[in-house]
Motif scaffolding. Structure first.
Motif, PDB file in Angstrom:
ATOM      1  N   TYR A  35       0.791  -1.059   0.176  1.00  0.00           N
ATOM      2  CA  TYR A  35       0.039  -0.005  -0.088  1.00  0.00           C
ATOM      3  C   TYR A  35       0.902   1.248  -0.003  1.00  0.00           C
ATOM      4  O   TYR A  35       0.657   2.168  -0.682  1.00  0.00           O
ATOM      5  CB  TYR A  35      -0.770  -0.097   1.251  1.00  0.00           C
ATOM      6  CG  TYR A  35      -1.725   1.211   1.288  1.00  0.00           C
ATOM      7  CD1 TYR A  35      -2.862   1.684   0.668  1.00  0.00           C
ATOM      8  CD2 TYR A  35      -1.271   2.264   2.271  1.00  0.00           C
ATOM      9  CE1 TYR A  35      -3.625   2.666   0.857  1.00  0.00           C
ATOM     10  CE2 TYR A  35      -2.074   3.538   2.557  1.00  0.00           C
ATOM     11  CZ  TYR A  35      -3.103   3.659   1.644  1.00  0.00           C
ATOM     12  OH  TYR A  35      -3.811   4.870   1.754  1.00  0.00           O
ATOM     13  N   THR A  36       2.092   1.309   0.850  1.00  0.00           N
ATOM     14  CA  THR A  36       2.768   2.306   0.776  1.00  0.00           C
ATOM     15  C   THR A  36       3.385   2.639  -0.303  1.00  0.00           C
ATOM     16  O   THR A  36       3.527   3.788  -1.022  1.00  0.00           O
ATOM     17  CB  THR A  36       3.909   2.161   2.028  1.00  0.00           C
ATOM     18  OG1 THR A  36       3.216   2.079   3.295  1.00  0.00           O
ATOM     19  CG2 THR A  36       5.009   3.210   1.831  1.00  0.00           C
ATOM     20  N   GLY A  74      -1.811  -6.707 -11.647  1.00  0.00           N
ATOM     21  CA  GLY A  74      -2.046  -5.546 -12.844  1.00  0.00           C
ATOM     22  C   GLY A  74      -2.200  -4.172 -12.008  1.00  0.00           C
ATOM     23  O   GLY A  74      -2.893  -3.089 -12.618  1.00  0.00           O
ATOM     24  N   LEU A  75      -1.470  -3.819 -10.814  1.00  0.00           N
ATOM     25  CA  LEU A  75      -1.504  -2.648 -10.160  1.00  0.00           C
ATOM     26  C   LEU A  75      -0.621  -1.548 -10.701  1.00  0.00           C
ATOM     27  O   LEU A  75      -0.912  -0.362 -10.440  1.00  0.00           O
ATOM     28  CB  LEU A  75      -1.660  -2.868  -8.585  1.00  0.00           C
ATOM     29  CG  LEU A  75      -2.566  -3.880  -7.964  1.00  0.00           C
ATOM     30  CD1 LEU A  75      -2.312  -4.242  -6.607  1.00  0.00           C
ATOM     31  CD2 LEU A  75      -4.134  -3.427  -8.224  1.00  0.00           C
ATOM     32  N   ILE A  76       0.408  -2.006 -10.958  1.00  0.00           N
ATOM     33  CA  ILE A  76       1.461  -1.169 -11.551  1.00  0.00           C
ATOM     34  C   ILE A  76       1.900  -1.824 -13.104  1.00  0.00           C
ATOM     35  O   ILE A  76       1.787  -2.955 -13.199  1.00  0.00           O
ATOM     36  CB  ILE A  76       2.911  -1.128 -10.823  1.00  0.00           C
ATOM     37  CG1 ILE A  76       3.296  -2.593 -10.721  1.00  0.00           C
ATOM     38  CG2 ILE A  76       2.580  -0.528  -9.482  1.00  0.00           C
ATOM     39  CD1 ILE A  76       4.656  -2.548  -9.902  1.00  0.00           C
ATOM     40  N   HIS A  77       2.411  -1.097 -13.951  1.00  0.00           N
ATOM     41  CA  HIS A  77       3.097  -1.808 -15.078  1.00  0.00           C
ATOM     42  C   HIS A  77       4.697  -1.079 -15.192  1.00  0.00           C
ATOM     43  O   HIS A  77       4.734   0.152 -14.419  1.00  0.00           O
ATOM     44  CB  HIS A  77       2.246  -1.443 -16.243  1.00  0.00           C
ATOM     45  CG  HIS A  77       2.229  -0.188 -16.642  1.00  0.00           C
ATOM     46  ND1 HIS A  77       3.142   0.517 -17.558  1.00  0.00           N
ATOM     47  CD2 HIS A  77       1.328   1.084 -16.405  1.00  0.00           C
ATOM     48  CE1 HIS A  77       2.832   1.986 -17.834  1.00  0.00           C
ATOM     49  NE2 HIS A  77       1.828   2.053 -16.910  1.00  0.00           N
ATOM     50  N   GLY A  98      -7.683   2.674  -8.634  1.00  0.00           N
ATOM     51  CA  GLY A  98      -8.824   2.207  -8.203  1.00  0.00           C
ATOM     52  C   GLY A  98      -8.708   1.502  -6.748  1.00  0.00           C
ATOM     53  O   GLY A  98      -9.810   1.740  -6.004  1.00  0.00           O
ATOM     54  N   LEU A  99      -7.868   0.696  -6.520  1.00  0.00           N
ATOM     55  CA  LEU A  99      -7.686   0.075  -5.334  1.00  0.00           C
ATOM     56  C   LEU A  99      -7.415   1.048  -4.379  1.00  0.00           C
ATOM     57  O   LEU A  99      -7.922   0.714  -3.051  1.00  0.00           O
ATOM     58  CB  LEU A  99      -6.464  -0.914  -5.563  1.00  0.00           C
ATOM     59  CG  LEU A  99      -6.320  -1.843  -4.299  1.00  0.00           C
ATOM     60  CD1 LEU A  99      -7.347  -2.678  -3.545  1.00  0.00           C
ATOM     61  CD2 LEU A  99      -5.050  -2.610  -4.279  1.00  0.00           C
ATOM     62  N   LEU A 100      -6.478   1.832  -4.655  1.00  0.00           N
ATOM     63  CA  LEU A 100      -6.055   3.092  -3.647  1.00  0.00           C
ATOM     64  C   LEU A 100      -7.153   3.745  -3.277  1.00  0.00           C
ATOM     65  O   LEU A 100      -7.362   4.309  -2.073  1.00  0.00           O
ATOM     66  CB  LEU A 100      -4.895   3.897  -4.098  1.00  0.00           C
ATOM     67  CG  LEU A 100      -3.642   3.278  -4.188  1.00  0.00           C
ATOM     68  CD1 LEU A 100      -2.775   4.256  -4.913  1.00  0.00           C
ATOM     69  CD2 LEU A 100      -2.951   2.855  -2.793  1.00  0.00           C
TER      70      LEU A 100
END
Length: 141
Positions: A35-36, A74-77, A98-100
């Motif tokens: 999360y950080t 799929g949270l980063i690329h 969206g998750l954040l």
């Protein structure tokens, strides 16, 4: 009885915040450390893994593992840095954003709970004292 040191109190606060943050973000299948890192990318998109590790307070090896896990979700690329083709820059995806967004309210509530016994002025002073303390030590290294 001797008062506990400030370092001890800061560490105690860090540990309880991290445990509570882990509880909050567990529903999204991420850890407090992940999360950080995602929130760092939200503020400064397009960092190298080394920069992201430093800004997320983890080792390069921990970040390498974290990047693989977050990318597989799929949270980063990652993409090549046009200025340095050997370097990969890490970007937050729309899914990551969206998750954040799901955690804005619960994380704000955790912060409000943490400072709930303080007046508004004390909370502002606490924030400034933490920033000043961090800057005093960060400027040494």
């Amino acid at each position: 009885m001797e008062r506990p040191s400030l370092l001890y109190l800061v560490k105690q606060l860090e540990l309880v915040v991290r445990a509570r943050l882990d509880e909050i973000v567990r529903t999204g299948g991420i850890t407090a450390l992940q999360y950080t890192a995602l929130t760092v990318l939200e503020r400064h998109d397009g960092l190298s893994a080394a920069q992201l590790a430093r800004d997320s307070f983890v080792t390069a090896q921990t970040m390498a593992d974290m990047v693989r896990a977050l990318e597989s979700r799929g949270l980063i690329h990652r993409e090549r840095n046009p200025a340095n083709r050997r370097e990969l820059l890490i970007h937050l995806t729309d899914e990551g954003r969206g998750l954040l967004a799901q955690y804005v309210k619960p994380v704000r509530e955790l912060e409000e709970e943490m400072t709930g016994r303080l007046t508004e002025a004390q909370a502002a002073g606490f924030r400034h004292a933490l920033i000043d303390s961090w800057q005093a030590l960060a400027s040494i290294s």
